[in-house]
Design a protein around this motif. Structure first.
Motif, PDB file in Angstrom:
ATOM      1  N   GLN A 300      31.705  36.827 -34.223  1.00 42.79           N
ATOM      2  CA  GLN A 300      31.982  35.759 -33.264  1.00 42.79           C
ATOM      3  C   GLN A 300      30.904  34.690 -33.400  1.00 42.79           C
ATOM      4  O   GLN A 300      29.757  34.984 -33.730  1.00 42.79           O
ATOM      5  CB  GLN A 300      31.987  36.302 -31.828  1.00 42.79           C
ATOM      6  CG  GLN A 300      33.013  37.396 -31.575  1.00 42.79           C
ATOM      7  CD  GLN A 300      34.433  36.868 -31.597  1.00 42.79           C
ATOM      8  OE1 GLN A 300      34.710  35.835 -31.001  1.00 42.79           O
ATOM      9  NE2 GLN A 300      35.321  37.569 -32.291  1.00 42.79           N
ATOM     10  N   SER A 301      31.251  33.440 -33.115  1.00 40.82           N
ATOM     11  CA  SER A 301      30.298  32.348 -33.303  1.00 40.82           C
ATOM     12  C   SER A 301      29.531  31.967 -32.043  1.00 40.82           C
ATOM     13  O   SER A 301      28.429  31.433 -32.133  1.00 40.82           O
ATOM     14  CB  SER A 301      31.032  31.105 -33.831  1.00 40.82           C
ATOM     15  OG  SER A 301      32.016  30.701 -32.905  1.00 40.82           O
ATOM     16  N   ASP A 302      30.079  32.222 -30.859  1.00 43.02           N
ATOM     17  CA  ASP A 302      29.376  31.819 -29.644  1.00 43.02           C
ATOM     18  C   ASP A 302      29.909  32.581 -28.441  1.00 43.02           C
ATOM     19  O   ASP A 302      30.988  33.157 -28.521  1.00 43.02           O
ATOM     20  CB  ASP A 302      29.504  30.307 -29.406  1.00 43.02           C
ATOM     21  CG  ASP A 302      30.948  29.819 -29.496  1.00 43.02           C
ATOM     22  OD1 ASP A 302      31.880  30.547 -29.062  1.00 43.02           O
ATOM     23  OD2 ASP A 302      31.137  28.703 -29.973  1.00 43.02           O
ATOM     24  N   PRO A 303      29.133  32.645 -27.325  1.00 36.90           N
ATOM     25  CA  PRO A 303      27.759  32.137 -27.208  1.00 36.90           C
ATOM     26  C   PRO A 303      26.792  33.005 -28.004  1.00 36.90           C
ATOM     27  O   PRO A 303      27.115  34.142 -28.333  1.00 36.90           O
ATOM     28  CB  PRO A 303      27.486  32.231 -25.708  1.00 36.90           C
ATOM     29  CG  PRO A 303      28.343  33.372 -25.250  1.00 36.90           C
ATOM     30  CD  PRO A 303      29.585  33.310 -26.092  1.00 36.90           C
ATOM     31  N   ASN A 304      25.622  32.461 -28.287  1.00 40.22           N
ATOM     32  CA  ASN A 304      24.665  33.223 -29.077  1.00 40.22           C
ATOM     33  C   ASN A 304      23.254  33.021 -28.549  1.00 40.22           C
ATOM     34  O   ASN A 304      22.923  31.992 -27.975  1.00 40.22           O
ATOM     35  CB  ASN A 304      24.721  32.794 -30.555  1.00 40.22           C
ATOM     36  CG  ASN A 304      24.329  31.349 -30.752  1.00 40.22           C
ATOM     37  OD1 ASN A 304      25.161  30.459 -30.640  1.00 40.22           O
ATOM     38  ND2 ASN A 304      23.054  31.097 -31.047  1.00 40.22           N
ATOM     39  N   GLY A 305      22.427  34.043 -28.770  1.00 39.56           N
ATOM     40  CA  GLY A 305      21.017  33.904 -28.455  1.00 39.56           C
ATOM     41  C   GLY A 305      20.352  32.952 -29.430  1.00 39.56           C
ATOM     42  O   GLY A 305      20.781  32.819 -30.578  1.00 39.56           O
ATOM     43  N   LEU A 306      19.309  32.265 -28.984  1.00 36.75           N
ATOM     44  CA  LEU A 306      18.525  31.384 -29.837  1.00 36.75           C
ATOM     45  C   LEU A 306      17.058  31.646 -29.575  1.00 36.75           C
ATOM     46  O   LEU A 306      16.584  31.459 -28.451  1.00 36.75           O
ATOM     47  CB  LEU A 306      18.871  29.913 -29.561  1.00 36.75           C
ATOM     48  CG  LEU A 306      18.080  28.875 -30.353  1.00 36.75           C
ATOM     49  CD1 LEU A 306      18.314  29.034 -31.843  1.00 36.75           C
ATOM     50  CD2 LEU A 306      18.441  27.457 -29.908  1.00 36.75           C
ATOM     51  N   ILE A 307      16.346  32.140 -30.595  1.00 35.52           N
ATOM     52  CA  ILE A 307      14.955  32.521 -30.446  1.00 35.52           C
ATOM     53  C   ILE A 307      14.091  31.609 -31.295  1.00 35.52           C
ATOM     54  O   ILE A 307      14.363  31.410 -32.479  1.00 35.52           O
ATOM     55  CB  ILE A 307      14.729  34.005 -30.856  1.00 35.52           C
ATOM     56  CG1 ILE A 307      15.637  34.923 -30.009  1.00 35.52           C
ATOM     57  CG2 ILE A 307      13.289  34.392 -30.669  1.00 35.52           C
ATOM     58  CD1 ILE A 307      16.963  35.249 -30.609  1.00 35.52           C
ATOM     59  N   GLN A 308      13.045  31.034 -30.688  1.00 36.66           N
ATOM     60  CA  GLN A 308      12.194  30.068 -31.393  1.00 36.66           C
ATOM     61  C   GLN A 308      10.730  30.356 -31.096  1.00 36.66           C
ATOM     62  O   GLN A 308      10.385  30.903 -30.036  1.00 36.66           O
ATOM     63  CB  GLN A 308      12.521  28.634 -30.947  1.00 36.66           C
ATOM     64  CG  GLN A 308      13.953  28.202 -31.233  1.00 36.66           C
ATOM     65  CD  GLN A 308      14.281  26.820 -30.711  1.00 36.66           C
ATOM     66  OE1 GLN A 308      13.814  26.430 -29.651  1.00 36.66           O
ATOM     67  NE2 GLN A 308      15.087  26.080 -31.443  1.00 36.66           N
ATOM     68  N   CYS A 309       9.872  30.001 -32.036  1.00 37.26           N
ATOM     69  CA  CYS A 309       8.435  30.091 -31.766  1.00 37.26           C
ATOM     70  C   CYS A 309       7.686  29.219 -32.765  1.00 37.26           C
ATOM     71  O   CYS A 309       8.196  28.899 -33.846  1.00 37.26           O
ATOM     72  CB  CYS A 309       7.927  31.532 -31.834  1.00 37.26           C
ATOM     73  SG  CYS A 309       7.640  32.171 -33.486  1.00 37.26           S
ATOM     74  N   THR A 310       6.472  28.841 -32.385  1.00 37.30           N
ATOM     75  CA  THR A 310       5.531  28.159 -33.268  1.00 37.30           C
ATOM     76  C   THR A 310       4.215  28.894 -33.185  1.00 37.30           C
ATOM     77  O   THR A 310       3.722  29.191 -32.087  1.00 37.30           O
ATOM     78  CB  THR A 310       5.325  26.684 -32.852  1.00 37.30           C
ATOM     79  OG1 THR A 310       6.576  25.998 -32.923  1.00 37.30           O
ATOM     80  CG2 THR A 310       4.323  25.992 -33.761  1.00 37.30           C
ATOM     81  N   VAL A 311       3.632  29.223 -34.345  1.00 36.45           N
ATOM     82  CA  VAL A 311       2.359  29.901 -34.385  1.00 36.45           C
ATOM     83  C   VAL A 311       1.365  28.994 -35.108  1.00 36.45           C
ATOM     84  O   VAL A 311       1.604  28.582 -36.246  1.00 36.45           O
ATOM     85  CB  VAL A 311       2.464  31.265 -35.113  1.00 36.45           C
ATOM     86  CG1 VAL A 311       1.113  31.955 -35.147  1.00 36.45           C
ATOM     87  CG2 VAL A 311       3.504  32.141 -34.421  1.00 36.45           C
ATOM     88  N   SER A 312       0.275  28.663 -34.435  1.00 35.09           N
ATOM     89  CA  SER A 312      -0.716  27.717 -34.979  1.00 35.09           C
ATOM     90  C   SER A 312      -2.055  28.409 -35.187  1.00 35.09           C
ATOM     91  O   SER A 312      -2.329  29.479 -34.617  1.00 35.09           O
ATOM     92  CB  SER A 312      -0.904  26.545 -34.013  1.00 35.09           C
ATOM     93  OG  SER A 312       0.329  25.927 -33.731  1.00 35.09           O
ATOM     94  N   ARG A 313      -2.892  27.788 -35.994  1.00 39.25           N
ATOM     95  CA  ARG A 313      -4.250  28.318 -36.191  1.00 39.25           C
ATOM     96  C   ARG A 313      -5.104  28.063 -34.971  1.00 39.25           C
ATOM     97  O   ARG A 313      -4.929  27.053 -34.301  1.00 39.25           O
ATOM     98  CB  ARG A 313      -4.880  27.644 -37.409  1.00 39.25           C
ATOM     99  CG  ARG A 313      -4.162  27.971 -38.708  1.00 39.25           C
ATOM    100  CD  ARG A 313      -4.981  27.551 -39.919  1.00 39.25           C
ATOM    101  NE  ARG A 313      -4.205  27.741 -41.125  1.00 39.25           N
ATOM    102  CZ  ARG A 313      -4.031  28.901 -41.742  1.00 39.25           C
ATOM    103  NH1 ARG A 313      -4.610  29.985 -41.239  1.00 39.25           N
ATOM    104  NH2 ARG A 313      -3.298  29.007 -42.832  1.00 39.25           N
TER     105      ARG A 313
END
Length: 313
Positions: A300-313
């Motif tokens: 199935q195409s939706d609805p879907n989870g969306l997980i994001q992150c940014t890792v910096s020094r």
């Protein structure tokens, strides 16, 4: 009183194809790109007073892109995007910031009769290698590299449990599930002061792209993932470790779901955020397709989870 608080304009979807002919080896290499150019600067009067004297025509941007592609290397894309962005800020005194986005499409050399063919290629999926270069008169050159559209799936080796529950929660905890996602991974380079600094980093661009891609695929495949969040964080850590010139890494991973088709052909969404739900075929002569007998799923195409992150020094 209204005022123009932000403005930029440019040319999008510039399609560029370049062939490099190695006459000595008798081979050819090809690169296909989609380019977007956006300019900022002293352009407000074109909006507020219909005065176009400072407007660099978008057709000029397109023709410039072709000329730069003819006169300079297009690989790695970080270099090409930086050369093009720097051209606009260096050529036009009233243009203060130029942003160039390059999407490089995958053409893979064909193997024919067990040998690499000298001039035949195939489109190797929808994955693209993306770059954004921003040239600023005040700040230098900012470059972000990325992998986009890389669709991956593992049929086991992923779990999701122990999450926060309340009266709004119906999601079942899962120890093992299908995990599928479309990878969007980016890494920001330390700001370059000049174009020469970008040119001196050329060997590292391809190496970083190969490392980021390999880390993404290997960690995805090998890890017994407790969550997408934890797995993507580890990917960021590994890229930062291998590429010291990168100051931040980001991932965006949407869940690609596989839902169960229940009794009487109705969809039973027993676990909206879990990708291992299958097709219940017990209505047909007791055919088993659940639990340990599960083999057939319904994407199935939706609805879907969306997980994001940014890792910096």
């Amino acid at each position: 009183m209204p005022q123009l608080s932000a403005a930029q304009y440019g040319k999008d979807n510039i399609r560029v194809y370049k062939v490099h002919r190695d006459e000595k080896a008798g081979t050819q290499d090809v690169v296909e790109m989609t380019v977007c150019v956006l300019l900022q600067g002293e352009i407000e009067t074109s909006y507020t007073e219909a005065d176009n004297h400072n407007v660099v025509a978008t057709d000029t941007m397109k023709q410039t892109t072709y000329i730069i592609a003819k006169q300079h290397p297009v690989n790695p894309p970080e270099l090409f995007a930086s050369i093009l962005a720097d051209h606009f800020t260096a050529t036009y005194p009233h243009i203060h910031i130029a942003s160039v986005k390059v999407k490089q499409h995958r053409w893979t050399r064909m193997t024919v009769d067990g040998q690499p063919h000298p001039h035949s290629f195939m489109r190797d999926g929808s994955e693209t290698r993306n770059v954004e270069a921003v040239s600023s008169k005040a700040d230098g050159l900012y470059v972000r590299s990325a992998i986009a559209g890389l669709l991956v799936l593992k049929s086991t080796g992923s779990a999701f449990h122990g999450f926060y529950r309340n009266e709004y929660t119906s999601l079942a905890e899962v120890q093992d599930r299908i995990l599928s996602t479309e990878v969007d991974c980016g890494w920001k380079w330390n700001t370059f002061k000049t174009l020469k600094d970008v040119e001196s980093t050329v060997p590292k661009f391809d190496e970083a792209w190969k490392n980021a891609r390999q880390i993404t695929l290997e960690l995805f495949a090998k890890e017994e993932s407790p969550s997408v969040q934890n797995t993507m964080y580890k990917m960021c850590e590994e890229i930062l470790k291998l590429v010291p010139e990168v100051k931040a890494v980001d991932y965006s991973l949407p869940n690609k779901h596989y839902f169960e088709i229940g009794e009487q052909h109705r969809t039973r969404l027993r676990s909206l955020d879990c990708a291992d739900i299958l097709v219940d075929l017990s209505w047909h002569k007791g055919l088993k397709n659940t639990g340990k007998d599960a083999e057939v799923y319904a994407p199935q195409s939706d609805p879907n989870g969306l997980i994001q992150c940014t890792v910096s020094r």
